[in-house]
Structure formats: C-alpha cells, structure tokens
Design a protein around this motif. Structure first.
Motif, PDB file in Angstrom:
ATOM      1  N   SER A 118      -6.077 -62.084   2.155  1.00  0.00           N
ATOM      2  CA  SER A 118      -6.510 -60.795   2.692  1.00  0.00           C
ATOM      3  C   SER A 118      -5.580 -59.655   2.292  1.00  0.00           C
ATOM      4  CB  SER A 118      -6.584 -60.863   4.220  1.00  0.00           C
ATOM      5  OG  SER A 118      -5.283 -61.038   4.768  1.00  0.00           O
ATOM      6  N   GLY A 119      -4.440 -59.967   1.677  1.00  0.00           N
ATOM      7  CA  GLY A 119      -3.430 -58.965   1.364  1.00  0.00           C
ATOM      8  C   GLY A 119      -2.333 -58.875   2.408  1.00  0.00           C
ATOM      9  N   ARG A 120      -2.524 -59.537   3.544  1.00  0.00           N
ATOM     10  CA  ARG A 120      -1.472 -59.556   4.551  1.00  0.00           C
ATOM     11  C   ARG A 120      -0.328 -60.465   4.105  1.00  0.00           C
ATOM     12  NH1 ARG A 120      -3.266 -62.119   9.392  1.00  0.00           N
ATOM     13  NH2 ARG A 120      -4.659 -63.269   7.997  1.00  0.00           N
ATOM     14  N   THR A 144      -5.783 -56.215  -1.615  1.00  0.00           N
ATOM     15  CA  THR A 144      -6.308 -57.336  -2.392  1.00  0.00           C
ATOM     16  C   THR A 144      -5.368 -58.525  -2.241  1.00  0.00           C
ATOM     17  OG1 THR A 144      -5.171 -56.585  -4.404  1.00  0.00           O
ATOM     18  CG2 THR A 144      -7.424 -55.799  -4.061  1.00  0.00           C
ATOM     19  N   PRO A 145      -5.793 -59.738  -2.632  1.00  0.00           N
ATOM     20  CA  PRO A 145      -4.985 -60.941  -2.392  1.00  0.00           C
ATOM     21  C   PRO A 145      -3.580 -60.853  -2.981  1.00  0.00           C
ATOM     22  CG  PRO A 145      -7.208 -61.566  -2.998  1.00  0.00           C
ATOM     23  CD  PRO A 145      -7.127 -60.085  -3.187  1.00  0.00           C
ATOM     24  N   ILE A 146      -2.614 -61.355  -2.226  1.00  0.00           N
ATOM     25  CA  ILE A 146      -1.235 -61.436  -2.697  1.00  0.00           C
ATOM     26  C   ILE A 146      -1.161 -62.466  -3.825  1.00  0.00           C
ATOM     27  CG2 ILE A 146       1.142 -62.009  -2.058  1.00  0.00           C
ATOM     28  CD1 ILE A 146       0.113 -59.421  -0.808  1.00  0.00           C
ATOM     29  N   THR A 147      -0.403 -62.159  -4.860  1.00  0.00           N
ATOM     30  CA  THR A 147      -0.218 -63.085  -5.978  1.00  0.00           C
ATOM     31  C   THR A 147       1.164 -63.730  -5.989  1.00  0.00           C
ATOM     32  OG1 THR A 147       0.420 -61.189  -7.347  1.00  0.00           O
ATOM     33  CG2 THR A 147      -1.874 -61.934  -7.482  1.00  0.00           C
ATOM     34  N   ASP A 148       2.200 -62.963  -5.593  1.00  0.00           N
ATOM     35  CA  ASP A 148       3.555 -63.501  -5.644  1.00  0.00           C
ATOM     36  C   ASP A 148       4.464 -62.649  -4.766  1.00  0.00           C
ATOM     37  OD1 ASP A 148       5.491 -65.320  -6.403  1.00  0.00           O
ATOM     38  OD2 ASP A 148       6.005 -64.310  -8.261  1.00  0.00           O
ATOM     39  N   ILE A 149       5.580 -63.249  -4.336  1.00  0.00           N
ATOM     40  CA  ILE A 149       6.594 -62.571  -3.532  1.00  0.00           C
ATOM     41  C   ILE A 149       7.950 -62.965  -4.087  1.00  0.00           C
ATOM     42  CG2 ILE A 149       7.559 -62.252  -1.215  1.00  0.00           C
ATOM     43  CD1 ILE A 149       4.885 -63.162  -0.077  1.00  0.00           C
ATOM     44  N   ALA A 150       8.868 -62.006  -4.164  1.00  0.00           N
ATOM     45  CA  ALA A 150      10.224 -62.292  -4.634  1.00  0.00           C
ATOM     46  C   ALA A 150      11.235 -61.619  -3.714  1.00  0.00           C
ATOM     47  CB  ALA A 150      10.420 -61.798  -6.065  1.00  0.00           C
ATOM     48  N   THR A 151      12.411 -62.216  -3.600  1.00  0.00           N
ATOM     49  CA  THR A 151      13.496 -61.659  -2.797  1.00  0.00           C
ATOM     50  C   THR A 151      14.816 -61.861  -3.526  1.00  0.00           C
ATOM     51  OG1 THR A 151      13.882 -63.738  -1.609  1.00  0.00           O
ATOM     52  CG2 THR A 151      12.297 -62.202  -0.625  1.00  0.00           C
ATOM     53  N   GLU A 152      15.820 -61.132  -3.100  1.00  0.00           N
ATOM     54  CA  GLU A 152      17.185 -61.397  -3.535  1.00  0.00           C
ATOM     55  C   GLU A 152      18.108 -61.035  -2.393  1.00  0.00           C
ATOM     56  OE1 GLU A 152      18.915 -59.161  -6.689  1.00  0.00           O
ATOM     57  OE2 GLU A 152      18.242 -57.227  -5.933  1.00  0.00           O
ATOM     58  N   PRO A 153      19.306 -61.654  -2.325  1.00  0.00           N
ATOM     59  CA  PRO A 153      20.226 -61.333  -1.238  1.00  0.00           C
ATOM     60  C   PRO A 153      20.631 -59.871  -1.285  1.00  0.00           C
ATOM     61  CG  PRO A 153      20.885 -63.347  -2.359  1.00  0.00           C
ATOM     62  CD  PRO A 153      19.817 -62.720  -3.190  1.00  0.00           C
ATOM     63  N   ALA A 154      20.647 -59.221  -0.109  1.00  0.00           N
ATOM     64  CA  ALA A 154      21.116 -57.839  -0.043  1.00  0.00           C
ATOM     65  C   ALA A 154      22.598 -57.798  -0.370  1.00  0.00           C
ATOM     66  CB  ALA A 154      20.862 -57.267   1.351  1.00  0.00           C
ATOM     67  N   GLN A 155      22.995 -56.865  -1.230  1.00  0.00           N
ATOM     68  CA  GLN A 155      24.383 -56.763  -1.684  1.00  0.00           C
ATOM     69  C   GLN A 155      24.969 -55.429  -1.234  1.00  0.00           C
ATOM     70  OE1 GLN A 155      24.136 -57.308  -5.912  1.00  0.00           O
ATOM     71  NE2 GLN A 155      23.235 -59.332  -5.743  1.00  0.00           N
ATOM     72  N   GLY A 156      25.175 -55.306   0.091  1.00  0.00           N
ATOM     73  CA  GLY A 156      25.729 -54.061   0.609  1.00  0.00           C
ATOM     74  C   GLY A 156      24.687 -52.959   0.651  1.00  0.00           C
ATOM     75  N   GLN A 157      25.118 -51.726   0.878  1.00  0.00           N
ATOM     76  CA  GLN A 157      24.221 -50.596   1.052  1.00  0.00           C
ATOM     77  C   GLN A 157      23.527 -50.177  -0.235  1.00  0.00           C
ATOM     78  OE1 GLN A 157      23.453 -49.360   4.105  1.00  0.00           O
ATOM     79  NE2 GLN A 157      24.680 -51.108   4.765  1.00  0.00           N
ATOM     80  N   ASP A 158      24.062 -50.602  -1.386  1.00  0.00           N
ATOM     81  CA  ASP A 158      23.460 -50.194  -2.652  1.00  0.00           C
ATOM     82  C   ASP A 158      22.259 -51.057  -3.025  1.00  0.00           C
ATOM     83  OD1 ASP A 158      26.716 -49.509  -4.052  1.00  0.00           O
ATOM     84  OD2 ASP A 158      25.327 -48.190  -2.978  1.00  0.00           O
ATOM     85  N   CYS A 159      22.004 -52.101  -2.280  1.00  0.00           N
ATOM     86  CA  CYS A 159      20.904 -52.999  -2.627  1.00  0.00           C
ATOM     87  C   CYS A 159      20.069 -53.284  -1.391  1.00  0.00           C
ATOM     88  CB  CYS A 159      21.443 -54.301  -3.224  1.00  0.00           C
ATOM     89  SG  CYS A 159      20.145 -55.373  -3.886  1.00  0.00           S
ATOM     90  N   VAL A 160      19.451 -52.239  -0.851  1.00  0.00           N
ATOM     91  CA  VAL A 160      18.657 -52.410   0.360  1.00  0.00           C
ATOM     92  C   VAL A 160      17.251 -52.881   0.035  1.00  0.00           C
ATOM     93  CG1 VAL A 160      19.984 -50.741   1.685  1.00  0.00           C
ATOM     94  CG2 VAL A 160      18.026 -49.952   0.346  1.00  0.00           C
TER      95      VAL A 160
END
Length: 313
Positions: A118-120, A144-160
């Motif tokens: 559903s896109g949720r 529209t349908p979700i295809t993929d999700i990616a994450t990375e660890p937050a690295q301080g305030q410069d990588c929110v």
C-alpha cells in the motif's frame, strides 16, 4: 579483480524478486549467514569462509496464512532457530485482484522498518532484551508499493538522514529515525521504478528500472551523479561501508563494482568503475557484499540452485 569461488548449494532456486539475497557476516564465529526467498518460504544457510554449508533451514509462513490475507511479517533469531515475533498485515481496502505483500526491510538502531504493497512503512520497536516487540508507527508518504528500504548508522549531527524508502513510482523519501520518524526530503521519480537503494555517508545510491544508478545528497535530494550502469533493470545494490564500494547487479547478467569517494572539498561524489562480472544466461535476483571491506560478494539467480561466490584476487 575478483575470481569465482566455491558455490553454496540451495535446496531450491531463488524466486524472481529484486534484492533476493541477504548476507550477515559473523567474523567472531567465522561464519556467514545467507538468506534467500523461494516460493512461500525463506532459505537460511550458514557457511564457512570456504563456502562449505554448515546448516540450512527452511522458514515457512505461519500455518494457515499461505499466500492469502492476512499475510504476516515474521522475525527470527539470526540462525532461524526461533521465531520471536509475527505481525499480521491488514489487507485494508485492497481489492481481490490486488496483490498484498510486504517488500523492503531494514533496521535503524532498535527500529525495524518493513514496506508494504500500500506504500505504508511499518516501524517496529525492538527492545534490547525480551520479546516485547511493538508496532510503534506507520509512515504514509508513498502512494505506490514500497520496493526497498535502506539505513545506515547515524554519525553525529552531520548524518541525521539515516533511512531512505523507495517505491514503484521511483519516489525516494529520506527520514531521520527516532521515537517519531521525521521526513527530511522527498526525491521525485522520473518515470522508472526504483528497485533498490543504499545509504553511504549521507549519500543515497538508487538503482532504477531503466538501468541507471543515481547518487543523491540524502539531506537535500541534490543529484550528484547519474550512471548509465546497465542495459536492463537494476535488481540489486549493495555498499561496502569500510571501502566505499558500491555493487550493482541487473537483468543484463552483469554485476559492476564502483568506487565512491568524496572530493577533497567534500562538495560532491566521485565515482570510478572498479570491476565488472558477467553471469551468462542467468536472470540475477540478488547480489551482496560478504564483508564490510567489499573483498567478496555473492550472487543469486532465478532457477539457479546455488549461491555464486566471488572474492578479490
């Protein structure tokens, strides 16, 4: 340069799905876990560094669910031995002719994000100890349908900007994770679905159905690089964070490895092609690096009852 290593046999072939390979290296145990979807089940394998399979499990959908609503999301221990949680997916207003599925999953800290038809995007809060997993919120920016999700660890305030979601229209949504996920920017599509995304040092790498790979600034959505990487649709992307290597695989049977780096001024991304590998007569389904340095990678293909492995020479 990379060379072909010993393959890992599968009990069944990989399903024809994008991103159909997961790799979890466990260097302290000298093991690597591989996950592949096959029909209504998932295959989970443990292998030694030389490719010898040590264990293999079949993880099936909860009995009674089959392929009809209500579908469920299941979470297991890393070796597949214990199912710790399951969640029913509400079909909602979906018509009988509409496919109902979950697609795209990634972890950000103690949150696990799961995309749906559903896109949720469902966000689960995983406690440090105990089985008290809860659905903390639903992100509803995609139509529209979700295809993929990616994450990375937050690295301080410069990588929110540490989470990105993609859908069939090519839209990318960039988020900051937390007790309440905050939408930072939306990157519009351009007529091609985005099949796979990755994050590296605040840069979004996105692979599209027209064979392009694009690199964006995560916090602003600014386009840095556009690569005509493949002749057919991209089916998988992966990043080796320690080396800044980007792997792209597509339906044209090719896997390419790109070296990413930031300019000395830090203002833009530089890309250099490092390696190309062809898997003849194979519809590639998934490709992943097997270690954070990008010294080895693995590939799955439709109707291919093995995981192909490659390592640097």
């Amino acid at each position: 340069m990379f060379r072909r290593e010993r393959s890992i046999p599968l009990r069944g072939s990989a399903a024809a799905l994008c991103n159909n390979l997961s790799v979890l290296p466990l260097p302290t145990r000298n093991l690597t876990h591989f996950g592949v979807v096959h029909g209504p089940s998932a295959q989970l394998l443990s292998a030694a560094p030389d490719g010898v399979p040590l264990a293999q499990r079949q993880l099936h959908a909860k009995e009674g669910a089959g392929v009809s609503p209500p579908l469920i999301t299941q979470m297991y221990e890393s070796d597949g031995s214990v199912m710790v949680y399951w969640h029913a997916l509400d079909a909602g207003d979906a018509s009988l002719a509409q496919a109902v599925f979950a697609r795209g999953i990634a972890a950000s800290g103690h949150y696990v994000c799961v995309g749906t038809w559903s896109g949720r995007v469902l966000v689960f809060d995983i406690p440090t100890k105990g089985p008290n997993i809860v659905l903390s919120e639903e992100l509803a920016r995609h139509q529209t349908p979700i295809t993929d999700i990616a994450t990375e660890p937050a690295q301080g305030q410069d990588c929110v900007a540490n989470t990105v979601t993609a859908d069939d229209s090519g839209l990318l949504c960039v988020w900051r994770s937390g007790p309440k996920f905050k939408l930072l920017t939306q990157i519009p599509g351009f007529g091609a679905p985005c099949s796979s995304v990755q994050l590296w040092q605040g840069t979004v790498a996105a692979g599209y159905g027209n064979g392009q790979v694009r690199l964006y600034e995560a916090s602003t959505g600014t386009l840095h690089v556009q690569i005509s990487a493949h002749a057919r649709a991209v089916c998988a992307l992966d990043l080796a964070p320690e080396a800044g290597k980007l792997l792209s695989a597509a339906e044209d049977t090719f896997i390419h490895i790109w070296k990413l780096s930031r300019s000395p001024e830090g203002g833009y991304i530089e890309v250099e092609h490092g390696h190309g590998e062809c898997v003849p007569d194979t519809q590639i389904c998934g490709a992943r690096f097997c270690d954070p340095s990008g010294s080895s990678f693995a590939v799955t293909g439709y109707d291919l009852a093995e995981i192909l492995r490659f390592s640097s020479m």
